[in-house]
Each structure stands twice: as C-alpha cells, then as structure tokens.
Write an enzyme that holds these catalytic residues in place. Structure first.
Site, mmCIF file in Angstrom:
data_model
loop_
_atom_site.group_PDB
_atom_site.id
_atom_site.type_symbol
_atom_site.label_atom_id
_atom_site.label_comp_id
_atom_site.label_asym_id
_atom_site.label_seq_id
_atom_site.Cartn_x
_atom_site.Cartn_y
_atom_site.Cartn_z
ATOM 1 N N VAL A 1 0.839 -1.020 -0.050
ATOM 2 C CA VAL A 1 -0.103 -0.021 0.056
ATOM 3 C C VAL A 1 0.732 1.290 -0.025
ATOM 4 O O VAL A 1 1.747 1.386 0.792
ATOM 5 C CB VAL A 1 -0.958 0.061 1.155
ATOM 6 C CG1 VAL A 1 -1.790 1.289 1.121
ATOM 7 C CG2 VAL A 1 -1.813 -1.463 1.358
ATOM 8 N N CYS A 2 0.584 2.165 -0.781
ATOM 9 C CA CYS A 2 1.190 3.520 -0.862
ATOM 10 C C CYS A 2 0.045 4.413 -0.999
ATOM 11 O O CYS A 2 -1.248 4.004 -0.858
ATOM 12 C CB CYS A 2 2.278 3.575 -1.973
ATOM 13 S SG CYS A 2 1.965 3.576 -3.558
ATOM 14 N N GLY A 3 0.158 5.731 -1.400
ATOM 15 C CA GLY A 3 -0.840 6.754 -1.716
ATOM 16 C C GLY A 3 -1.763 6.309 -2.787
ATOM 17 O O GLY A 3 -3.020 6.478 -2.339
ATOM 18 N N GLY B 1 -1.080 3.403 -4.861
ATOM 19 C CA GLY B 1 -0.631 1.839 -5.447
ATOM 20 C C GLY B 1 0.286 1.937 -6.410
ATOM 21 O O GLY B 1 0.751 0.793 -6.795
ATOM 22 N N GLN C 1 -3.935 3.991 -0.541
ATOM 23 C CA GLN C 1 -4.801 4.402 0.846
ATOM 24 C C GLN C 1 -5.574 5.959 0.247
ATOM 25 O O GLN C 1 -6.684 5.966 0.873
ATOM 26 C CB GLN C 1 -3.942 4.691 1.734
ATOM 27 C CG GLN C 1 -4.591 5.260 3.124
ATOM 28 C CD GLN C 1 -3.637 5.076 4.388
ATOM 29 O OE1 GLN C 1 -3.071 3.994 4.507
ATOM 30 N NE2 GLN C 1 -3.797 6.000 4.882
#
Length: 158
Positions: free
Chosen positions: A72-74, A76, A116
C-alpha cells in the site's frame, strides 16, 4: 485456495494505516500460513520509501521466500512500478473486484498494490481478502500470455 499462502504486507508512510488493517486481517485469515510485515513501522514513517518496501517484497518472492505480497502507498502506483522492476515479479494496482480477480486469473500476479488515498479502508480490506482466494490455472489460455512475458524477461535478464 487449497494451499496456504506465505504473505508479505508492506507500505510507505502514505499507506501505513491501511497496511496495518490489512495485516491484522491477514493474520486471522486461515488461507495465510505466515504473514510478514515489511514495514513501514511506527516511529520510522519518514525513513522508508515505497521503492524500498516494494523491491524488498519482490526480491523475497523471486527468491522463493514468500508467495505473494500486498503493498500500500498513496495510490498503489508507485509500489507496483517498483515491485515490477524485480525480475520475475508481476505486480498490479487494483481498486475493484474484477481487476483483483483478473490480476490472478489472467496475469498470475504475485503482488497486489492498493492506494490509501484512492479507495476506502473497507474496500481495500475486502479486495485483499478476495485476492487471496484466486489461484492461477496454468492450463488456462492465459498461461501462454504469461509465458510470453516471462520468456521476454528471461531473454533480457539472461
């Protein structure tokens, strides 16, 4: 899924909260044999970049130390790009059930990435759980396409 999965879960600071929720879910999922938290960890949120986590996940999968990863990052996107730089890894961002399904059934992806800042927490948790239930069928027509990707990659990495 008939076999249990050795799973990696990781994020950068922009995906930290979702990573922790998904990690907790996966620790309770009977389809998961073992889950490893790759970070980012509390107290080190700014010390870990998305490429670091994604490349670590891809490297562990390529080495046979894990079967799949959820990152998960800001958005994806960053973790997908970084994980895909590891030879042998197929990673994709997916924010809907159909894409999650096809990531396995059509593409045999080992890494699911989520954003996210893009989707709600409950959807992210649901998609992660759905993704675990899919198994690539090497007898499917998609196998020839996956093999084309693998053959090309093998030809350039030697």
């Amino acid at each position: 899924m008939s076999q249990t999965i050795r799973l990696l879960v990781g994020s950068d600071s922009a995906g930290y909260d979702y990573k922790n929720a998904i990690l907790a879910d996966m620790q309770q999922d009977p389809r998961v044999e073992v889950v490893e938290d790759l970070g980012v960890f509390e107290g080190a949120l700014e010390d870990c970049s998305y490429p670091e986590v994604a490349i670590t996940a891809g490297t562990k999968i390529a080495a046979g130390e894990a079967d799949r990863a959820i990152l998960v990052c800001g958005t994806g996107i960053g973790v997908a790009i970084a994980a895909n730089k590891v030879p042998g890894i197929r990673a994709t961002v997916a924010h809907d059930s159909f894409s999650v399904e096809r990531s396995i059934l059509s593409n045999d992806c080992q890494v699911l990435t989520l954003g996210q800042r893009v989707i709600g927490l409950q959807l992210a948790r649901r998609l992660a759980a759905e993704w675990l239930g899919y198994v690539f069928d090497p007898e499917s027509p998609s196998n020839a396409k996956v093999n084309q990707i693998t053959d090309y990659e093998d030809s350039i990495t030697g």
